[in-house]
Design a protein around this motif. Sequence first.
Motif, mmCIF file in Angstrom:
data_model
loop_
_atom_site.group_PDB
_atom_site.id
_atom_site.type_symbol
_atom_site.label_atom_id
_atom_site.label_comp_id
_atom_site.label_asym_id
_atom_site.label_seq_id
_atom_site.Cartn_x
_atom_site.Cartn_y
_atom_site.Cartn_z
ATOM 1 N N GLY A 185 74.116 2.488 28.363
ATOM 2 C CA GLY A 185 75.123 2.163 28.254
ATOM 3 C C GLY A 185 75.682 1.188 28.902
ATOM 4 O O GLY A 185 76.387 0.244 28.819
ATOM 5 N N SER A 186 75.960 1.410 30.262
ATOM 6 C CA SER A 186 76.483 0.915 31.003
ATOM 7 C C SER A 186 75.882 -0.728 31.823
ATOM 8 O O SER A 186 76.797 -1.269 31.681
ATOM 9 C CB SER A 186 76.820 1.424 32.943
ATOM 10 O OG SER A 186 77.497 2.428 32.682
ATOM 11 N N TYR A 187 74.947 -0.894 31.748
ATOM 12 C CA TYR A 187 73.620 -1.795 32.149
ATOM 13 C C TYR A 187 73.967 -2.949 30.511
ATOM 14 O O TYR A 187 74.756 -3.889 30.752
ATOM 15 C CB TYR A 187 72.138 -1.718 31.988
ATOM 16 C CG TYR A 187 71.276 -2.373 31.696
ATOM 17 C CD1 TYR A 187 71.392 -3.568 33.138
ATOM 18 C CD2 TYR A 187 70.627 -2.747 30.904
ATOM 19 C CE1 TYR A 187 70.165 -4.178 33.087
ATOM 20 C CE2 TYR A 187 69.411 -3.898 30.620
ATOM 21 C CZ TYR A 187 69.518 -5.054 31.812
ATOM 22 O OH TYR A 187 69.015 -5.747 31.911
ATOM 23 N N THR A 188 74.256 -2.332 29.751
ATOM 24 C CA THR A 188 74.463 -2.815 27.676
ATOM 25 C C THR A 188 75.845 -3.664 28.418
ATOM 26 O O THR A 188 76.270 -4.526 27.768
ATOM 27 C CB THR A 188 74.286 -2.596 26.667
ATOM 28 O OG1 THR A 188 72.800 -1.799 26.867
ATOM 29 C CG2 THR A 188 74.047 -2.746 25.756
ATOM 30 N N PHE A 189 77.113 -2.411 28.457
ATOM 31 C CA PHE A 189 78.174 -2.754 28.834
ATOM 32 C C PHE A 189 78.182 -4.332 29.645
ATOM 33 O O PHE A 189 78.935 -4.964 29.364
ATOM 34 C CB PHE A 189 78.955 -1.413 28.905
ATOM 35 C CG PHE A 189 80.027 -2.093 29.037
ATOM 36 C CD1 PHE A 189 80.677 -2.934 27.821
ATOM 37 C CD2 PHE A 189 81.206 -0.994 29.445
ATOM 38 C CE1 PHE A 189 82.294 -3.181 27.160
ATOM 39 C CE2 PHE A 189 82.660 -1.197 29.137
ATOM 40 C CZ PHE A 189 82.913 -2.458 27.828
ATOM 41 N N PHE A 190 77.542 -4.056 30.880
ATOM 42 C CA PHE A 190 78.071 -5.082 32.090
ATOM 43 C C PHE A 190 77.122 -6.341 31.808
ATOM 44 O O PHE A 190 77.465 -7.264 32.089
ATOM 45 C CB PHE A 190 76.840 -4.594 33.382
ATOM 46 C CG PHE A 190 77.185 -5.250 34.329
ATOM 47 C CD1 PHE A 190 78.256 -5.424 35.140
ATOM 48 C CD2 PHE A 190 75.833 -5.938 34.751
ATOM 49 C CE1 PHE A 190 78.441 -6.632 36.202
ATOM 50 C CE2 PHE A 190 76.122 -7.670 35.612
ATOM 51 C CZ PHE A 190 77.043 -7.431 36.834
ATOM 52 N N ASN A 191 75.968 -6.645 31.076
ATOM 53 C CA ASN A 191 75.770 -7.566 30.450
ATOM 54 C C ASN A 191 76.336 -9.017 29.367
ATOM 55 O O ASN A 191 76.422 -9.119 28.923
ATOM 56 C CB ASN A 191 73.744 -7.247 29.728
ATOM 57 C CG ASN A 191 73.530 -7.400 30.992
ATOM 58 O OD1 ASN A 191 73.109 -8.276 32.418
ATOM 59 N ND2 ASN A 191 72.181 -6.146 30.928
ATOM 60 N N MET A 192 77.070 -7.288 28.817
ATOM 61 C CA MET A 192 77.421 -7.826 26.873
ATOM 62 C C MET A 192 78.894 -8.356 28.143
ATOM 63 O O MET A 192 79.619 -10.008 27.678
ATOM 64 C CB MET A 192 78.131 -6.445 26.268
ATOM 65 C CG MET A 192 78.857 -7.255 24.998
ATOM 66 S SD MET A 192 79.586 -5.793 23.842
ATOM 67 C CE MET A 192 78.129 -4.843 23.719
#
Length: 472
Positions: free
Chosen positions: A274-281
Motif C-alpha cells: 500500500g505504501s509503495y502504491t501510494f508513493f508511486n501514485m
Amino acid sequence: MELRLKEKISYGLGAVGKDMVYMLSASYVLYYFQDVLGVNAIAMGIILMAARVFDAFNDPIMGIIVAKTKTKWGKFRPWLMIGTLTNAVILFLMFACPPSLDPKGLVAYAAVTYILWGVTYTMMDIPYWSMIPAFTKSGKEREGLTTLARSCAGVGSALVTIFTVMIVNAIGKTIAGADATAKQVEIAGFKWFALLVAALFIIFIIITCVNIKEQATVDMESPSVGQMFKALITNDQAMTIVIAIVLINTSIYITSNLVIYFFKYDFGGEGWKGSYTFFNMFGGAIQILSMMIFYPLLRKFASNVKIFYICLASAIIGYGVLFAIAFINMSNVFILFIPGFFIFAANGVLQVLTTVFLANTVDYGDLKNHRRDESVIFSMQTFVVKLASGVAALIASICLSLNNLKAESSDEVEQAYDFAKDVAASSKLGLRMTMTIVPIIGLFIAIVVFRKKFILTEEKMNEITEELKSRK
C-alpha cells in the motif's frame, strides 16, 4: 495546415499505450524473474544488459529499414502496427513464464523472451517518434506535440507504476484462489495483468495509425548502412543528446528498478504494498503535472537549455534529500514525498526536453549533412533508452546480489511476513547508496557533457530554420 485536435489526441493515446508496455517491462521484469520466480539476480542483470548490446546493432538497422520503406500507408505506420502486434504477444509470453521450469530453463526463457521483446519494441518505437518531424512544422507546433506525447507517455508510465502491484495482487487472488500462496498470486497476477496491458496497447496504436498521416517529404536516395552510421557519427549534436539521455535515464532507472525492493526490504511492514502504491501514485501525478503544467510555466520565463539545468539540479537535490532522510524513522510514507517531488518533477520535464532536443538535431543534421535522417536519429533514442534500462538493471542486480535482497520466507507465511526485519543494516545501506549516490554521479556527468558540447540554443535553431528555408 495545423494539426487537428483528433490527430493530437490519437498520437497521444499511442504514447499512453506504448509506455504502459515499456514501464511494465522496465520496472518489473527484474522483480518478476528474480524475486517471484527465483532467477539469479546476476544472471538477470547479464540478460538485460546483453539484450541492450544486441540492440546496439538492431536499432540503427531498424531505422534504416523504416527509412527505406515505401507503401501507400507511408513508411511509419506499417511498422508501427507490425511492431505493436508482435510486441504485445511477446509481452504476454514474457510474464507468462511456466514456473515449473528448472533454473536453467527459467534463465533461457527470460533471455529469449526479453530479447524478442526488445526487438519488437524497436519495430514500433522508432516509427512512432520518427513521425514527429514528418507531420509537424519545426518550432512551436513540434514542441507542442512533443510535450503532449511525452505527457501522455508519462500518463502511461504512471498508470503502470502506480497500479501494477495492487492490480497484480487483486487479479492473482481472483485467479489463483483464496488458498493460494503469495508466489502463486503474483505469478497469476502478472500473467493476466500483462495480457490486459497488451490489449490496451494494441487498441491505442490502432487509433494512432487510423488518424495520423505523415505529410509528403522530400524523396531522397536510400543510404547504405555505412552512410547511415556515418550520418549518426557526424551529427555531433545528436550524439551529445544521446549521451545525456543515457546518463539521465540510467540514473532514473536505477531508482525505479530498486524502489520496490526499498519498500519491501527497507521500509518494510505488512502494508508495504500500500505504501509503495501510494508513493508511486504521488510520483506519477507529479510527473504528469510537470509535463503538462510545470514545463509550460517554466517556458514562459526560461529557455529549454536553462530548464534542462534546473531539472538536473532538482533531481540531484532530490536524491541527496532521499539519502539523508533514509537514516531517520521512515514509518510514514509521506516524508518520502519531499525528495520524490524533486525527482519526479525533474524527470517529467527532462523527458519532454530530450525529445525536443533530439527532434531539433534532425534539422541540424539536414543543414550540416544535407540529409533528414529522422528514423536514424530517433532509432538512437530507442536504443539509448533501452541501453540505459539495461545498464540500470545490471547495476540493480549487482546491488541485489551483493546485499542478498531476496524473499527467503516460505510461501505459507509470505503474505504476512515483514521482510525488512531480517535484512541486515549493511544491506539496507547498500541499497540506499545504490539508489541515490550512483544516480547523483550520473546526473553530474550529464551536466558536464551537455554544457561542454551542446550548441542548439533557440537562437541557433532559428538560424538553422531560416537557412533551410533559403535552400528550398
